[in-house]
Structures are given as structure tokens and as C-alpha cells.
Design a protein around this motif. Structure first.
Motif, PDB file in Angstrom:
ATOM      1  N   GLY B 502      73.586  -9.420  61.542  1.00 20.05           N
ATOM      2  CA  GLY B 502      72.256  -9.701  62.137  1.00 20.05           C
ATOM      3  C   GLY B 502      71.293  -9.944  61.161  1.00 20.05           C
ATOM      4  N   GLY B 503      72.358 -10.669  60.020  1.00 22.41           N
ATOM      5  CA  GLY B 503      72.347 -10.652  58.606  1.00 22.41           C
ATOM      6  C   GLY B 503      71.633 -11.655  58.605  1.00 22.41           C
ATOM      7  N   HIS B 504      71.918 -12.648  59.337  1.00 23.49           N
ATOM      8  CA  HIS B 504      71.535 -14.216  59.568  1.00 23.49           C
ATOM      9  C   HIS B 504      69.508 -13.861  59.509  1.00 23.49           C
ATOM     10  N   GLN B 543      81.861 -20.588  60.911  1.00 26.27           N
ATOM     11  CA  GLN B 543      80.700 -21.129  60.799  1.00 26.27           C
ATOM     12  C   GLN B 543      79.045 -21.222  60.254  1.00 26.27           C
ATOM     13  N   ARG B 544      78.892 -19.826  61.274  1.00 26.24           N
ATOM     14  CA  ARG B 544      77.510 -19.972  60.906  1.00 26.24           C
ATOM     15  C   ARG B 544      77.019 -18.748  59.174  1.00 26.24           C
ATOM     16  N   THR B 545      78.273 -18.920  58.621  1.00 22.57           N
ATOM     17  CA  THR B 545      78.362 -17.869  57.622  1.00 22.57           C
ATOM     18  C   THR B 545      77.857 -19.216  56.763  1.00 22.57           C
ATOM     19  N   VAL B 546      78.525 -20.301  57.048  1.00 19.00           N
ATOM     20  CA  VAL B 546      78.267 -21.248  56.454  1.00 19.00           C
ATOM     21  C   VAL B 546      77.105 -22.379  56.187  1.00 19.00           C
ATOM     22  N   ASN B 550      74.809 -22.626  53.263  1.00 21.20           N
ATOM     23  CA  ASN B 550      74.111 -24.106  53.382  1.00 21.20           C
ATOM     24  C   ASN B 550      72.742 -24.297  53.067  1.00 21.20           C
ATOM     25  N   GLU B 551      71.891 -23.130  53.822  1.00 20.29           N
ATOM     26  CA  GLU B 551      70.623 -23.164  53.872  1.00 20.29           C
ATOM     27  C   GLU B 551      70.123 -22.347  52.850  1.00 20.29           C
TER      28      GLU B 551
END
Lengths: 464, 560
Positions: B502-504, B543-546, B550-551
Motif C-alpha cells: 500500500g505504500g504507493h 512495474q508499479r515500483t519502477v 520515476n514519479e
């Protein structure tokens, strides 16, 4: 349309309209005047070529070919390397050469043909222009004249770049250049590419150039180009730098191996010979022989060293072609063989020359050359045997001496050294040499003791 | 106005004295002195040309600069000056300016003639000393120019010098055949002005790889320095072996090269570690560092830089990327040429060194935790052994671990993702951020970070995270006084935000909040860059982490 012509003749001052502008509204009238000049100069050898001063006349009347024909064959012979050069304001527009987009092959070729003829005509002017730049007649030049000369140089370089990759046109231009007068020095197609430097340096070294023109020359050659165009100043800075480098790196060399200067001259000579060789057509051999005449401009020891270095380079298959064309190495081996043959025939053609050649070069170099060229080894052996047969044994001193000390021949010690160098060469050469010596020894009586036959002694020394 | 200020700068007397002293630069002392002054002389000639551009004619110039004729004349006869870089261009431009188009009096006429003879001397194909026209005639008959001739001549001279140097390996017994040391020295000093001449590169390579029989250096130091300078300014390119040889035999050059690299790196805006890696690779230092001697010097300089900047995170990142590239270069080496590990870190515990030298890519991901536990255990044993550890030793050990920072980042990641041995890994991280334990700082830090860690682990698999859930952790971070604690906990928290389920959702706000209120923005940015670089290199990360990474990075680059 007014045509203004100005005629300069170089060999002898004429006391008529020479030097004065000839205003003429008629092309015919101008032609008449020139015919008159020609008839007066019958005994002199002149070539008159003329280009209109007005830049906006059509090409036809400008082209030297077009104007020449009404005068007939009055433009055949050349004087001592000088020609007339008319001031022209006609700027050679490079866009005139080359194909233009258009309808129909024939019309395109027709236009190309006309344009090509014009290019050929202009290119034929190069030797004359070069000779002029080296002559004292530049003292009449002013700054604009100098500009025009340099622009012609740029134009020629452009022609070279344009046609470098098209063999047929290249040859046509080369042939035209060779036919052009003056014919010595003979120039090749590649000289077109070097025009800016050729003319620039020739003018720079010409003391007769007046100050105003000289200043313009210096500014164009050496100062960084502002807004205008001009020959690259970088080129000359690089030249000065390299000359200084040659001085810095000229540390005393150890013996053995070719001296770099000689090698550089040999490479230039080979470049020229290869270029000539690549041109087809009869007469190439004759002209190449003429090039060998160039070698006679160097003092003999230097000339021999250059030829030896050139032969050595060819023998080792040394590349270093200065962009002599995109033909690749297909014909290059054969071409090199012809060039080598040329140099050898120059060497071997004259007996004194060959003898002097063999005297002044060291034995090791000659042995390595003999290893590569069989004609050379044969003649060399003959020469050595000739010299050897002139030695006789002096019982008082206990050694072989020359019969006439003044004659240009080798003494015993050097002869021995030469033979041993030959025997240190390739197996074929060694066999050849030893066979020759054995034959001579047998002919002399096949002695086994020293002091009786020079060949016995040599064979004994060599076989040790 | 400008003219008034430039005139006093043109110190004619000084340069004329120098030119008289140098003569034609035939003695070794004069040659060395010329080489020393070449750059300033070029600068002077440029300034002179700028001043002369507006002057018309030689008389006016002589009135302004009475010594100009003597000076230019003498300089034209000094091959070192003419051979250098762009001095010949400036000199010829000055001569051009002095030429009058309409000489009014005999002086100007004479000056013109003199200028032309100087130019003839510089550009024609006659020999430097004599004006013999022999070669000139031959060449012009062939249709060539002196430009062609000297092009060939220089190439041939270099070819024969190279052959001479290469064919005669130094053989102490066979003195006759080998090239003498004084000759090599003479050649090297003569090459100094010519270094940027493209024809000379083969000779430079050969000289750099040419060793003498005696341990004394046979190349003159001016040459080595000049080659190094030119190489650092990227004016020439040399093969790796030649540069390596240069640095091995002339340590000032190596030091200069390392400092130059550091300057370059701290001055560019670091947007990604790829750029940093690129710059470091281009400098050829990682490749050269395969030689232990070079590695140790570079290491020392980096260590000092770190000390001087009080452990700035930029310098840490640079050191870590450098070490990674060094390991890569070493991996690509031929097995036979590899030096043993002991040579690089002679004074350290060798098993630890060996463990650190293993690259993460060499081990399967599942065994990373175990490997890190080994490292941690060894370190602990080393550090807590009271007999051995002095402050210096502690620092050295800490520095060793810092160089291989890649493993530390992986430790932080593993703590959250595959928590096999959390205590050991936590200890490792705590040691990294707080190596000293005199006043129980580290122990204290361990306690605090343990609490945070436990809290985070509870939330790791939570899909719907809100900022309030993390409040306790954030509060702790902001509440600690010690910066090392802050950094340590921020490191963990950032990793949590990147890798948890859930960190994102709260990552942006959370990081923004923390970096606004504490002094950790640089460290967080550094961490994000390193993580991005690691992902790219090892192809890790979903993908989500990458995307999240980048954001976050973008946000940072806008701020920083």
C-alpha cells in the motif's frame, strides 16, 4: 551588349593594342583585332584564350573553345611555359556543371555535354594559370585579380570533388589536363584537388607579387575567414606545424633503414606514377617516362636513394595511396608492377646511371631490392662480375686491387661485402649468386687456392 | 578603452628576453623552459593579434610596439613555438597584420620583404635551416605542394621512430642494440609541443609503453604532465593501456586525473546515476584501477574527499558507483592478469573483503539475505573486538563497507521483502549510519530502529494505507535529535513506501512531509537514484515500483 576584352601577352611586348581595353560592340570586331595580333606574332609561339569581361554574356561566347575555332589553329603551340591570361570578371558558377533535372534524356545530355565541354575548357587553363602564378608577370596584379585567381583555384577544387567518384569523367579531365599547355610539369587529375594550396603557395613564394595583392593573399590564406569564403587557413597552419614537427623529430638516426625524407619523396613519386598508370590510353607510358625525367632534377645520390626507396616500397606492397581513386585494390597490384617496371627501365636503361646507382647505395639495400626484382638481380650480378673481373692480385700486398684506381668501381673489400649481402638474401637469390660465382670459378680454371682467381676467393669468403 | 587595458598586459620585454634565452631551443634546459611557457606564450600571441587587428601597416605597429619585429622574428625560428597547438596560427596572423599593402617608405618595404621571407621559412618545403630549393623543385615538378610533402615526411619520421622504439626492447646486456635512455628522453621532450597533432598518436602510445632498463623514469616529466593535461581536456584519445602506463609511472598525473574527475562530477547536476557512471567510465579510472597501485591512490583521494566534505551524500554515491564500475572492469579482465584481492585492501580482514567483492549479480536473489548475514556477523566480530578496534581502524572498516554500498541498499530492501534474519541486517544498517558506539549511540539507534521496523512490518501487506497509519513512524523520525537515526529510519521508511503493497498510495505525501521538516532530502534523493540505477542494471523491480520511483524522482528534480 558590349564586350570588353583585354589582352595580355606575356612573351614579348607588342606595340599595338596590347594592354588596352578593346571596346567593341561587335564580337566580330574583337575577333578581328585578335587575328591581327596573331598574325603579327606569327614567329612567336602564343596561345590566346579569352573570356569576356562581362559576366552576363551567355556561355557560348565565353567559352574558349567557341572563340578559338574562328581563328583556326592559331592556338596550338606553347611558349616556355607561359600563356596569356585575360582578366575576367566571369565568375565560374559551379552550378553549371553536373546534371540538371529536366525532361528527356537527350536534352539533359545535351545540356550536360555543353556544360562538360565548358568545364574541360576551363580545366585546360590550369597549367597556364599555375605557370603564371610562378612567373614575374604577376607584378601587374592587383587585389581583385588575386581574388579571381584564388576563386579559380576554388573552382578547380570543386570540379575535382565533383568528379572524383566518376572514373570516365575523371579520365577525360586528366587527358585534357595533360594535353593542355604548358606540358611540363605534367599535371594529373589529383592536382585539381590541390589547387588552392598549389596556387596559394606558388603566389606566396613569388617575390614579384606587388604589396597590395600580396596583402590580400595573406589575408585570404592565413586569417580566419570572416563572412567571406576562402581557402582554409587551417591547412597552412597545419603545414607550418608539421614543418616544425619535422625539425623537432629530426633526431640523428641510426644507420639502417630508409631515411624518412627519402621515403617521403619516394611516396610522392609513387603517388604520381600510380596516378599516371591508372590512366588508360596510349602515351601514358611516354608521359610516365617523362616523369622519370623529373628524377633528373634531383642530384644523383638523392635521386637514386628515392628510386631505391620507391622500389622497396613497391616490393613490400606498401599501401599509402593518397586516395588515388575508388577502384580498390583490384588493379593496384598490376598497376604497381607496371610502375616498378617503369622505374627499373629508367635505372637499367642507362649503363652509367645503373653503375652509379649501385656504387652509391649500400649492399644490404641493393640485395633486398635484388631479391624482389629479378631483372635487377641479373643486371646487378652482371655489374658486380664486371667489376670483379677488373681486379688483379698484387702478390706484394697479398690482396686483390683495382687495376685502375681512378675508375668508378668497387675495391675488393666492398665487392666481398656486396656478394655476402646477396647471399644473405632469399634462398633464390643466394642460389643464383652462388651459381654465378661457381660458374665463373670453373671458367677461370676451378682453382681451390687463393690468389689465383678472384672468383675462387670470393666464393670461399661467401661460403664461410 | 579595451586597448588601454590590454596594452600593459602585453609584456614584450619579458617575452623578448625569453625568446633570446631560448634561441632555437637546442639545449635540454632551453627546451624544458620553452615547454613550461608554451601555454602562456600562446595566450600572449592571441592577445597580440587581437590588438594588432586594428593597426594598419608595420610602421604604426612598430611605433606602438617597438620590440615586435625582434620578438616575432625570433619566435619564428623556434620549432617548439611553431609546433605548439595554435601558436603558429596566431604568429602568422600577427605577421599578416604587419604587412602593408602600400608601403610608404623604405622601412615598410623592408618590413614587407622580411615578413615574406619569414613566411617562406615557415611554409615552403626547404629545410628549416637552409633555403635549398632542391626538394622544392622536385615536389613542384611532381605537382605536389609542401603541404603534401610535410604530411608524408612527418608520418614517415614517426613511423621510423616507432619502429626503432618497438623493435629494441630494453635489454640490459645488449647495450648496443637497445635504445639509450637519453635518446628516449630527448624524443619525449621534443614531442611536448606536438601532443595535439593527430599524426603523433602512435608515437605517444609507444613512448608511454616504453620502459627503461633502470628503475628511473626515462620519459621527461614535462612530457608526462603535458600528455595527462591534454588527455583530461579530451583533446586527444589514447588507448587504455597507454593511459594506465602513464598513471602508473607518474603519480602526480594520477592524482590530477582523480581530482579532475571529482570536480567534474560534483559540478554536474545529477539527474541519474547513468550520467555519473558514464562520466566515470570515460575517465578510464575504473579500468586503470585494476592495477592495485592505482586503486590505492584513487581510494585514498576519495577517502580524503569524503572526510573533507563531512560525508556528503554526493561523494558517497560517487564512491559507490566508482566501486561498482571497478568491479565490472575487473570482472572483464583476463583471469591471468587479475591481481589477488589482498592487493587492493591489504590491511583489512580478507574474508570480509572477499564477501564484499562478490557482486549481487553473482548470487541468486534467495541467498542474498544469508550472504548479508555473513557480512554482518564478520563486521560485528571485527568491530566489537575491543583489543583491535582503534578509531582509525573503525573508520577504515566503515569506509570499506561504504565503498560497497550496493550491498547496504540491498540489505534495507531485504529487511522488508524477505526478512530472514532481521537483526543481523538491522545491525548492518545501523553500523553504516552510526559506526561509533562509545556512548552507546549505535545501541540506542538499534533500539529505535527496531521499533520502527516492527511497526512497518505490520503494515507491509496492508493494501489500503493512509498517512495516519504511518504517523507513529513519521513522528519518530521527526522526533529524534540525532541525524544518523533520522537517516537510518528514513532509509527504511523510503524502502517501505517503495516496496510495500500500500505504500504507493501515500508515498508522495509522506516523503514530502519528511523532507520538508527534516534535513534528509539529499539522502532520500540519493537513495532513490541508487535504487533506480540498481533496478536498471539488474532488471529488478516490478512495474508499479519502477513507476513510483520515476514519479518521485521527477518531483525531486523539480525541487532540487
Amino acid at each position: 551588349m558590349a564586350h570588353k576584352f583585354r589582352v595580355f601577352t606575356m612573351n614579348k611586348p607588342l606595340d599595338n593594342e596590347c594592354g588596352k581595353p578593346v571596346p567593341s560592340t561587335q564580337f566580330e570586331a574583337a575577333k578581328q583585332i585578335l587575328l591581327q595580333l596573331k598574325s603579327e606574332c606569327q614567329c612567336q609561339k602564343y596561345r590566346l584564350s579569352y573570356i569576356s569581361l562581362n559576366g552576363d554574356v551567355n556561355q557560348r561566347s565565353c567559352s574558349p573553345t567557341a572563340l578559338k575555332s574562328p581563328l583556326g589553329q592559331g592556338s596550338v603551340d606553347m611558349g616556355q611555359g607561359l600563356s596569356t591570361f585575360l582578366r575576367c570578371k566571369y565568375r565560374p558558377r559551379a552550378s553549371r556543371i553536373g546534371p540538371r533535372g529536366g525532361a528527356g534524356r537527350r536534352s539533359k545530355r545535351g545540356r550536360q555535354g555543353g556544360a562538360m565541354a565548358a568545364v574541360l575548357g576551363r580545366v585546360a587553363e590550369l597549367p597556364a594559370l599555375l605557370a603564371l602564378c610562378r612567373s614575374a608577370l604577376v607584378r601587374h596584379w592587383d587585389a581583385p585579380a588575386l581574388d579571381r585567381a584564388l576563386e579559380w583555384a576554388r573552382y578547380f577544387q570543386h570540379v575535382h570533388d565533383r568528379f572524383r567518384a566518376r572514373p570516365q569523367l575523371r579520365e577525360a579531365l586528366g587527358r585534357r589536363l595533360r594535353r593542355a599547355q604548358p606540358c611540363s610539369p605534367p599535371l594529373g587529375f589529383s592536382a585539381l584537388g590541390r589547387c588552392p594550396e598549389l596556387l596559394g603557395l606558388a603566389l606566396l613564394e613569388n617575390r614579384a607579387l606587388p604589396p597590395a595583392a600580396c596583402r590580400r593573399l595573406l589575408r585570404r590564406l592565413l586569417l580566419p575567414p570572416g563572412a567571406g569564403t576562402g581557402p582554409e587557413p587551417r591547412g597552412l597552419a597545419l603545414l607550418a606545424r608539421r614543418k616544425a614537427a619535422a625539425r623537432l623529430l629530426a633526431l640523428p638516426r641510426r644507420p639502417g633503414g630508409t631515411e624518412p625524407r627519402v621515403r617521403a619523396e619516394a611516396q610522392l613519386l609513387l603517388g604520381r606514377l600510380r596516378e599516371e598508370e591508372a590512366q588508360e590510353g596510349a602515351g601514358a607510358a611516354g608521359r610516365a617516362r617523362g616523369l622519370c625525367g623529373v628524377l633528373e632534377r634531383l642530384p644523383p645520390p638523392r635521386a637514386f636513394a628515392v628510386v631505391a626507396a620507391a622500389l622497396a616500397l613497391l616490393g613490400h606492397g606498401d599501401g599509402d595511396r593518397d586516395g588515388s581513386g575508388p577502384d580498390g585494390n583490384r588493379a593496384s597490384a598490376a598497376g604497381d608492377g607496371c610502375v616498378a617496371g617503369l622505374l627499373l627501365s629508367w635505372l637499367l636503361g642507362n649503363r652509367e646511371r645503373f653503375s652509379a646507382f649501385c656504387l652509391c647505395l649500400p649492399g644490404s639495400l641493393l640485395a633486398s631490392l635484388a631479391g624482389h626484382y629479378s631483372q635487377l638481380s641479373r643486371s646487378y650480378l652482371d655489374l658486380l662480375t664486371g667489376w670483379g673481373s677488373h681486379l688483379h692480385y698484387d702478390p706484394l700486398q697479398g690482396r686483390w686491387v683495382k687495376s685502375c684506381p681512378e675508375k668508378a668501381e668497387l675495391p675488393w673489400e666492398e665487392l666481398r661485402e656486396r656478394f655476402s649481402c646477396l647471399c644473405q638474401g632469399s634462398a633464390l637469390l643466394r642460389e643464383q649468386t652462388q651459381a654465378a660465382l661457381k660458374l665463373l670459378k670453373t671458367r677461370d680454371g676451378d682453382f681451390k687456392v687463393r690468389g689465383l682467381s678472384v672468383w675462387t676467393d670470393l666464393l670461399m669468403e661467401v661460403e664461410e | 578603452m579595451a586597448q588601454d587595458t590590454t596594452v600593459p598586459k602585453l609584456n614584450f620585454e619579458y617575452w623578448l628576453d625569453k625568446a633570446v634565452e631560448w634561441g632555437q631551443a637546442t639545449t635540454l634546459e632551453s627546451q624544458k623552459d620553452v615547454c613550461l611557457h608554451l601555454p602562456q606564450l600562446q595566450e600572449f600571441l592571441h592577445q597580440l593579434y587581437e590588438t594588432l587587428k586594428d593597426v594598419q601597416g608595420s610602421v604604426a605597429a612598430i611605433q606602438r610596439f617597438p620590440l615586435i619585429g625582434q620578438l616575432l622574428g625570433r619566435l619564428c625560428w623556434n620549432p617548439f613555438v611553431i609546433g605548439y597547438d595554435e601558436s603558429q596560427k596566431a604568429l602568422m596572423c600577427c605577421l599578416c597584420c604587419l604587412y602593408s599593402s602600400e608601403p610608404q617608405n623604405p622601412v615598410e618595404v623592408k618590413a614587407n620583404s622580411w615578413i615574406r621571407s619569414l613566411l617562406y621559412h615557415l611554409l615552403s618545403s626547404s629545410e628549416w635551416e637552409s633555403n635549398e630549393a632542391e626538394t622544392n623543385l622536385f615536389i613542384s615538378t611532381l605537382g605536389y605542394t609542401s603541404a603534401d610533402y610535410y604530411g608524408h615526411l612527418v608520418k614517415n619520421m614517426i613511423f621510423s621512430l616507432v619502429t626503432e622504439l618497438r623493435e629494441n626492447p630494453f635489454n640490459g646486456l645488449n647495450i648496443q642494440r637497445s635504445v639509450s635512455a637519453s635518446r628516449v628522453n630527448a624524443v619525449s621532450i621534443c614531442c611536448v609541443p606536438l601532443i595535439t597533432l593527430p599524426d603523433l598518436t602512435p608515437l605517444l602510445e609507444t613512448l608511454l609503453l616504453c620502459h627503461g632498463g633502470s628503475p628511473k623514469e626515462i620519459l621527461c616529466p614535462e612530457f608526462l604532465e603535458a600528455v595527462n593535461e591534454t588527455f583530461l581536456k579530451k583533446k586527444i584519445s589514447l588507448p587504455d593501456s597507454a593511459v594506465c602506463s602513464l598513471w602508473l609511472r607518474h603519480s602526480p598525473s594520477l592524482e590530477k586525473a582523480t581530482l579532475h574527475l571529482l570536480d567534474q562530477l560534483v559540478s554536474i547536476q545529477l539527474n541519474s546515476l547513468e550520467e555519473v557512471a558514464c562520466v566515470i567510465k570515460d575517465s578510464l579510472l575504473p579500468q586503470a584501477a585494476s592495477h592495485p597501485a592505482i586503486f590505492r591512490v584513487v581510494n585514498e583521494i576519495f577517502k580524503n574527499a569524503l572526510l573533507e566534505t563531512d560525508g556528503a551524500s554526493e561523494v558517497m554515491t560517487i564512491i559507490q558507483v566508482f566501486t561498482q564500475l571497478f568491479l565490472e572492469a575487473r570482472q572483464n579482465q583476463n583471469e591471468q592478469h587479475k591481481f589477488p584481492l589482498k592487493a587492493y585492501f591489504p590491511c583489512h580482514h580478507q574474508p570480509l573483503v572477499r564477501a564484499l567483492f562478490r557482486r549481487p549479480s553473482e548470487l541468486p536473489t534467495t541467498s542474498w539475505s544469508q550472504h548479508l548475514k555473513n557480512i554482518s556477523d564478520m563486521l560485528k566480530a571485527l568491530v566489537e573486538d575491543t583489543n583491535v578496534s582503534s578509531l582509525t581502524d573503525l573508520f577504515e572498516t566503515w569506509y570499506l563497507v561504504t565503498c560497497f554500498g550496493e550491498w547496504l541498499d540491498i540489505a534495507a530492501e531485504q529487511l522488508l521483502k524477505a526478512a530472514v534474519q532481521p537483526d543481523a541486517l538491522l545491525w548492518l544498517l545501523a553500523f553504516y549510519y552510526c559506526p561509533q558506539n562509545e556512548n552507546q549511540q549505535r545501541t540506542q539507534a538499534m533500539v529505535e530502529v527496531q521499533a520502527v521496523y516492527n511497526h512497518l512490518m505490520m503494515l507491509f501487506s496492508c493494501k489500503d494505507l493512509s498517512l495516519r497509519d504511518l504517523e507513529a513512524a513519521v513522528h519518530r523520525i521527526m522526533g529524534t535529535e540525532q541525524c544518523w537515526n533520522q537517516h537510518l529510519m528514513t532509509h527504511l521508511l523510503t524502502n517501505f513506501l517503495l516496496f510495500s503493497s500500500g505504500g504507493h498510495l501515500v508515498a508522495q505525501e509522506c516523503i514530502y512531509h519528511i523532507t520538508e521538516t527534516t534535513d534528509t532530502s539529499k539522502e532520500v534523493y540519493s537513495l532513490l537514484l541508487r535504487t533506480a540505477y540498481r533496478f536498471k542494471h539488474h532488471g529488478e523491480g516490478n512495474q508499479r515500483t519502477v513507476k513510483l520511483l520515476n514519479e518521485l524522482l521527477q518531483k525531486f528534480t523539480l525541487k532540487v
